[in-house]
Design an enzyme around this catalytic site. Sequence first.
Site, PDB file in Angstrom:
ATOM      1  N   ARG A   1      -7.965  -7.870  14.794  1.00 23.64           N
ATOM      2  CA  ARG A   1      -7.872  -7.023  16.520  1.00 23.64           C
ATOM      3  C   ARG A   1      -8.540  -5.865  15.959  1.00 23.64           C
ATOM      4  O   ARG A   1      -7.554  -4.509  16.429  1.00 23.64           O
ATOM      5  CB  ARG A   1      -6.341  -6.714  16.219  1.00 23.64           C
ATOM      6  CG  ARG A   1      -4.874  -7.847  16.801  1.00 23.64           C
ATOM      7  CD  ARG A   1      -5.755  -8.500  17.919  1.00 23.64           C
ATOM      8  NE  ARG A   1      -4.221  -9.662  18.263  1.00 23.64           N
ATOM      9  CZ  ARG A   1      -4.611 -10.779  17.801  1.00 23.64           C
ATOM     10  NH1 ARG A   1      -5.764 -11.347  17.430  1.00 23.64           N
ATOM     11  NH2 ARG A   1      -4.116 -11.973  18.181  1.00 23.64           N
TER      12      ARG A   1
ATOM     13  N   SER B   1       2.152  -8.499  21.571  1.00 24.11           N
ATOM     14  CA  SER B   1       2.108  -7.909  20.162  1.00 24.11           C
ATOM     15  C   SER B   1       2.189  -6.546  19.402  1.00 24.11           C
ATOM     16  O   SER B   1       1.432  -6.148  19.674  1.00 24.11           O
ATOM     17  CB  SER B   1       1.681  -8.619  18.677  1.00 24.11           C
ATOM     18  OG  SER B   1       1.544 -10.489  19.084  1.00 24.11           O
TER      19      SER B   1
ATOM     20  N   GLU C   1      -0.085  -2.625  17.220  1.00 25.08           N
ATOM     21  CA  GLU C   1      -1.591  -3.391  17.579  1.00 25.08           C
ATOM     22  C   GLU C   1      -1.751  -2.135  18.812  1.00 25.08           C
ATOM     23  O   GLU C   1      -3.438  -2.203  19.077  1.00 25.08           O
ATOM     24  CB  GLU C   1      -1.122  -4.371  17.889  1.00 25.08           C
ATOM     25  CG  GLU C   1      -2.260  -5.245  17.629  1.00 25.08           C
ATOM     26  CD  GLU C   1      -2.305  -6.572  19.026  1.00 25.08           C
ATOM     27  OE1 GLU C   1      -2.976  -6.337  19.811  1.00 25.08           O
ATOM     28  OE2 GLU C   1      -1.593  -7.565  19.104  1.00 25.08           O
TER      29      GLU C   1
HETATM   30  N1  EPU Z   1       8.114 -15.545  13.026  1.00 25.41           N
HETATM   31  C1  EPU Z   1       9.076 -15.760  12.881  1.00 25.41           C
HETATM   32  N2  EPU Z   1       9.880 -14.250  13.858  1.00 25.41           N
HETATM   33  C2  EPU Z   1       9.649 -14.309  14.689  1.00 25.41           C
HETATM   34  C3  EPU Z   1       7.889 -14.468  15.117  1.00 25.41           C
HETATM   35  C4  EPU Z   1       7.509 -15.015  14.075  1.00 25.41           C
HETATM   36  O1  EPU Z   1       9.602 -16.128  12.391  1.00 25.41           O
HETATM   37  O2  EPU Z   1      10.582 -13.428  15.462  1.00 25.41           O
HETATM   38  C5  EPU Z   1       7.271 -16.584  12.377  1.00 25.41           C
HETATM   39  C6  EPU Z   1       7.225 -17.477  12.972  1.00 25.41           C
HETATM   40  O3  EPU Z   1       8.076 -18.834  12.707  1.00 25.41           O
HETATM   41  C7  EPU Z   1       5.633 -18.431  12.155  1.00 25.41           C
HETATM   42  C8  EPU Z   1       4.889 -17.155  12.841  1.00 25.41           C
HETATM   43  O4  EPU Z   1       5.965 -15.800  12.388  1.00 25.41           O
HETATM   44  O5  EPU Z   1       5.815 -18.668  11.249  1.00 25.41           O
HETATM   45  C9  EPU Z   1       3.912 -16.711  13.350  1.00 25.41           C
HETATM   46  O6  EPU Z   1       4.146 -16.632  14.606  1.00 25.41           O
HETATM   47  P1  EPU Z   1       3.495 -16.982  15.935  1.00 25.41           P
HETATM   48  O7  EPU Z   1       2.960 -18.345  15.785  1.00 25.41           O
HETATM   49  O8  EPU Z   1       4.216 -16.301  17.051  1.00 25.41           O
HETATM   50  O9  EPU Z   1       2.101 -15.402  15.748  1.00 25.41           O
HETATM   51  P2  EPU Z   1       2.317 -14.066  15.550  1.00 25.41           P
HETATM   52  O10 EPU Z   1       1.681 -13.987  13.417  1.00 25.41           O
HETATM   53  O11 EPU Z   1       3.763 -13.726  15.719  1.00 25.41           O
HETATM   54  C10 EPU Z   1       0.085 -14.210  16.103  1.00 25.41           C
HETATM   55  C11 EPU Z   1      -0.625 -13.401  17.084  1.00 25.41           C
HETATM   56  C12 EPU Z   1      -0.031 -13.570  18.516  1.00 25.41           C
HETATM   57  C13 EPU Z   1      -1.333 -14.768  19.395  1.00 25.41           C
HETATM   58  C14 EPU Z   1      -0.165 -15.734  17.970  1.00 25.41           C
HETATM   59  C15 EPU Z   1      -0.573 -17.505  18.042  1.00 25.41           C
HETATM   60  C16 EPU Z   1      -1.001 -10.889  16.504  1.00 25.41           C
HETATM   61  C17 EPU Z   1      -0.294  -9.904  16.512  1.00 25.41           C
HETATM   62  N3  EPU Z   1      -0.738 -11.170  17.252  1.00 25.41           N
HETATM   63  O12 EPU Z   1       1.101 -14.109  16.850  1.00 25.41           O
HETATM   64  O13 EPU Z   1      -1.038 -12.379  20.028  1.00 25.41           O
HETATM   65  O14 EPU Z   1      -0.270 -15.392  20.812  1.00 25.41           O
HETATM   66  O15 EPU Z   1      -0.660 -15.135  16.583  1.00 25.41           O
HETATM   67  O16 EPU Z   1      -1.834 -17.064  17.614  1.00 25.41           O
HETATM   68  O17 EPU Z   1      -2.138 -11.734  15.332  1.00 25.41           O
HETATM   69  C18 EPU Z   1      -0.756 -10.357  20.466  1.00 25.41           C
HETATM   70  O18 EPU Z   1      -2.194 -10.123  20.051  1.00 25.41           O
HETATM   71  O19 EPU Z   1      -0.821  -9.430  21.559  1.00 25.41           O
HETATM   72  C19 EPU Z   1      -1.111 -11.989  20.741  1.00 25.41           C
HETATM   73  C20 EPU Z   1       0.225 -12.390  21.551  1.00 25.41           C
END
Ligand code: EPU
Length: 336
Positions: free
Chosen positions: A162, A236, A332
Site C-alpha cells: 500500500r 481499510s 492507509e
Molecule cells: N479480521 C478479524 N476481524 C475483523 C476483520 C478481519 O478478526 O473485523 C481477521 C480475519 O478473520 C482474517 C484477517 O483479519 O483472519 C484478514 O481479514 P481480511 O481477509 O478481511 O483482510 P484484511 O487484512 O482485513 C486486506 C486488505 C483489503 C483487501 C483484503 C483481501 C489491507 C489494509 N487491507 O484486508 O484491502 O481487500 O486484505 O485481500 O491490506 C483496502 O485496501 O481498502 C482493502 C479493502
Amino acid sequence: MDIIRNKSLVNLNTFGMEVYAERFVTIHSEKELLTALEVYSKERINILGGGSNILLTKNLEGLTLKNEIQNIQITFEKEEEVFVAVGGGVPWHQFVLWAIEHNYGGIENLSLIPGSVGAAPIQNIGAYGVELKDVFEKLEAIDLKTKEHLVFEKKDCEFGYRDSIFKRALKGRFLITKVHFKLTKKHQINIGYGAIQQTLSEWEILNPTIQDVSKAVIHIRKSKLPDPAEIGNSGSFFKNPEIGKEHFEKLKKQFPPIVSYPLPNGQIKVPAGWLIEQAGWKGKRRGDAGCHEKQALVLVNYGAAKGSEIYTLAMDILESVKAKFGIDLTPEVNIW
Ligand code: EPU
C-alpha cells in the site's frame, strides 16, 4: 475549462464528507491540465481521483483538480500478453470489467476496488494476493510545479505494501495522466487466498476462468465490505502492521488465537482488523461515525459524521490498539 467556486465535494469522496473546494476544475486531457496550471500558477493544488482513499476533514483551499482523463487503448500485443494504456480518470473497476470482457487476465483479483486508475499506483492497490505492481509497466505524469511530462518505470515508483514514492518523497507533486499495464492472454489464475477457494468450491467450479475469479472476488467484497453508495467509507482505514518475531511471540503467549502471516523478511504481519476487533471496537458507533460491524478495519460514516469525528475515532482506535498490543497502526487512507 470551467472553474467552479465553492464546489461541494460531498459526491466526490466515498466517505461522503460535506466539504467545499475553493476553486474546482475537471481535467479531461493533458492540455486542459496545462492550461489550468498556467492560469493558476500560484495556487495550492489538490488532486482528486476517485475520492475513495481520502478522509476530508476541512474545506480545500486553492485549486482542486478532478482527474477525468479517459480512454483505454491497446498499445502492443504479443502471443501471450497485451499492453494497455489507461487514462488516469478511468474508474478502476471499469478497467477491470473491460479486461474481463476481452479475456485479458491479471487484474481479476482486483475487481470492485473503488477509485480511479490514476490513483491506483499511488497506494499500490491490492487484494486477494495480487497487487497493482504485478501488472504495472509504467506511468505518465505531469509535474505540477514544472509542468514537465515524465515517465516513471516500475523501479522508479518504489512500490511497497500500500505504498509508493507518490505517497512519500513525491507526495502531491504529480497528476498521473496515464498508466500502462501488461495483461495476460494466457492466464495464471491466482486463487491461493482462502476465501476465493472457498467461494469457488461452494459454486462447484473446479477449473476457474478469470471471469469466475472476478465474480468470486465481487461476491466476497460485497458480503464483507460496506458499499460506499450506501454507507460512506474508504475501505481499510489502517494498514496491516508488521511486527518483529520477539514481539509476536510475546503476544502469542498472551493472546493465543492471534492471526498472523509470516513475511519473507522475517517480520510478522498481523491483521489490523483482528487487533481492532479484539480491542472492542467492531460495530461501535459514536453518532454517525462508526467501526463497521462486519470488518473492523473499515470506518464508516452512517450519514452526517464530520471528517473530524471519523478522525477522532480513528485516533482513539489507534491508541487503544497501542495500549493493548504495543502495536502502532498507520492510516492507509489519506487525511486532508
Ligand atoms: N479480521 C478479524 N476481524 C475483523 C476483520 C478481519 O478478526 O473485523 C481477521 C480475519 O478473520 C482474517 C484477517 O483479519 O483472519 C484478514 O481479514 P481480511 O481477509 O478481511 O483482510 P484484511 O487484512 O482485513 C486486506 C486488505 C483489503 C483487501 C483484503 C483481501 C489491507 C489494509 N487491507 O484486508 O484491502 O481487500 O486484505 O485481500 O491490506 C483496502 O485496501 O481498502 C482493502 C479493502
